[in-house]
Design a protein around this motif. Structure first.
Motif, mmCIF file in Angstrom:
data_model
loop_
_atom_site.group_PDB
_atom_site.id
_atom_site.type_symbol
_atom_site.label_atom_id
_atom_site.label_comp_id
_atom_site.label_asym_id
_atom_site.label_seq_id
_atom_site.Cartn_x
_atom_site.Cartn_y
_atom_site.Cartn_z
ATOM 1 N N UNK A 1 0.816 -1.218 0.000
ATOM 2 C CA UNK A 1 0.000 0.000 0.000
ATOM 3 C C UNK A 1 0.845 1.261 0.000
ATOM 4 N N UNK A 2 2.087 1.166 0.443
ATOM 5 C CA UNK A 2 2.975 2.333 0.453
ATOM 6 C C UNK A 2 3.515 2.649 -0.937
ATOM 7 N N UNK A 3 3.406 1.714 -1.856
ATOM 8 C CA UNK A 3 3.880 1.912 -3.223
ATOM 9 C C UNK A 3 2.885 2.805 -3.969
ATOM 10 N N UNK A 4 3.364 3.862 -4.646
ATOM 11 C CA UNK A 4 2.422 4.742 -5.352
ATOM 12 C C UNK A 4 1.662 4.052 -6.486
ATOM 13 N N UNK A 5 2.143 2.910 -6.968
ATOM 14 C CA UNK A 5 1.460 2.195 -8.051
ATOM 15 C C UNK A 5 0.437 1.186 -7.524
ATOM 16 N N UNK A 6 0.259 1.122 -6.196
ATOM 17 C CA UNK A 6 -0.755 0.227 -5.616
ATOM 18 C C UNK A 6 -2.143 0.673 -6.067
ATOM 19 N N UNK A 7 -2.938 -0.274 -6.544
ATOM 20 C CA UNK A 7 -4.293 -0.007 -7.017
ATOM 21 C C UNK A 7 -5.281 -0.612 -6.024
ATOM 22 N N UNK B 1 -13.542 1.415 -7.147
ATOM 23 C CA UNK B 1 -14.275 2.654 -6.921
ATOM 24 C C UNK B 1 -13.690 3.731 -7.818
ATOM 25 N N UNK B 2 -14.542 4.519 -8.424
ATOM 26 C CA UNK B 2 -14.085 5.589 -9.305
ATOM 27 C C UNK B 2 -13.215 6.578 -8.540
ATOM 28 N N UNK B 3 -13.547 6.857 -7.290
ATOM 29 C CA UNK B 3 -12.741 7.778 -6.487
ATOM 30 C C UNK B 3 -11.314 7.237 -6.326
ATOM 31 N N UNK B 4 -11.175 5.921 -6.124
ATOM 32 C CA UNK B 4 -9.853 5.318 -6.001
ATOM 33 C C UNK B 4 -9.089 5.377 -7.321
ATOM 34 N N UNK B 5 -9.791 5.200 -8.429
ATOM 35 C CA UNK B 5 -9.160 5.261 -9.753
ATOM 36 C C UNK B 5 -8.653 6.675 -10.022
ATOM 37 N N UNK B 6 -9.471 7.668 -9.720
ATOM 38 C CA UNK B 6 -9.061 9.060 -9.926
ATOM 39 C C UNK B 6 -7.847 9.402 -9.062
ATOM 40 N N UNK C 1 -4.202 10.476 -10.517
ATOM 41 C CA UNK C 1 -3.550 11.719 -10.083
ATOM 42 C C UNK C 1 -2.166 11.443 -9.510
ATOM 43 N N UNK C 2 -2.073 10.426 -8.684
ATOM 44 C CA UNK C 2 -0.806 10.072 -8.038
ATOM 45 C C UNK C 2 0.243 9.670 -9.074
ATOM 46 N N UNK C 3 -0.129 8.883 -10.046
ATOM 47 C CA UNK C 3 0.832 8.375 -11.015
ATOM 48 C C UNK C 3 1.140 9.377 -12.123
ATOM 49 N N UNK C 4 0.201 10.204 -12.488
ATOM 50 C CA UNK C 4 0.495 11.265 -13.457
ATOM 51 C C UNK C 4 1.424 12.283 -12.823
ATOM 52 N N UNK D 1 6.900 14.659 -12.551
ATOM 53 C CA UNK D 1 8.106 14.920 -11.763
ATOM 54 C C UNK D 1 9.331 14.365 -12.467
ATOM 55 N N UNK D 2 9.220 13.181 -13.062
ATOM 56 C CA UNK D 2 10.343 12.548 -13.754
ATOM 57 C C UNK D 2 10.689 13.321 -15.020
ATOM 58 N N UNK D 3 9.698 13.805 -15.733
ATOM 59 C CA UNK D 3 9.932 14.523 -16.983
ATOM 60 C C UNK D 3 10.568 15.896 -16.762
ATOM 61 N N UNK D 4 10.263 16.534 -15.659
ATOM 62 C CA UNK D 4 10.792 17.881 -15.409
ATOM 63 C C UNK D 4 12.193 17.885 -14.889
#
Length: 74
Positions: A36-42, A54-59, A63-66, A71-74
């Motif tokens: 759960x600490x991993x940002x890619x956890x779904x 849940x749509x709220x979890x998907x959003x 947001x977290x992964x975008x 951050x990586x691109x900048x």
């Protein structure tokens, strides 16, 4: 809209994923199995023997992964 619950096929359509149902389900299962600490956890719900999202979890996930990709691109 945030209270909406979707299945794996609907999520795959949202993310424009292609492949067999089994391959897509396995991909989502791997993301859900991450710590759960991993940002890619779904986050996923199990309703009976079916996995839903849940749509709220998907959003939140999007947001977290975008944000991480920006951050990586900048």
């Amino acid at each position: 809209m945030n209270h909406e619950i979707i299945d794996s096929q609907q999520l795959a359509q949202r993310w424009n994923l292609t492949g067999t149902f089994e391959a897509i389900a396995k991909r989502f299962q791997r993301l859900s199995a991450l710590p759960k600490s991993n940002p890619r956890h779904l986050k996923a719900l199990r309703i009976g023997n079916q996995v839903r999202y849940r749509m709220a979890d998907i959003l939140e996930y999007e947001d977290r992964n975008v944000a991480d990709k920006r951050r990586v691109l900048n």
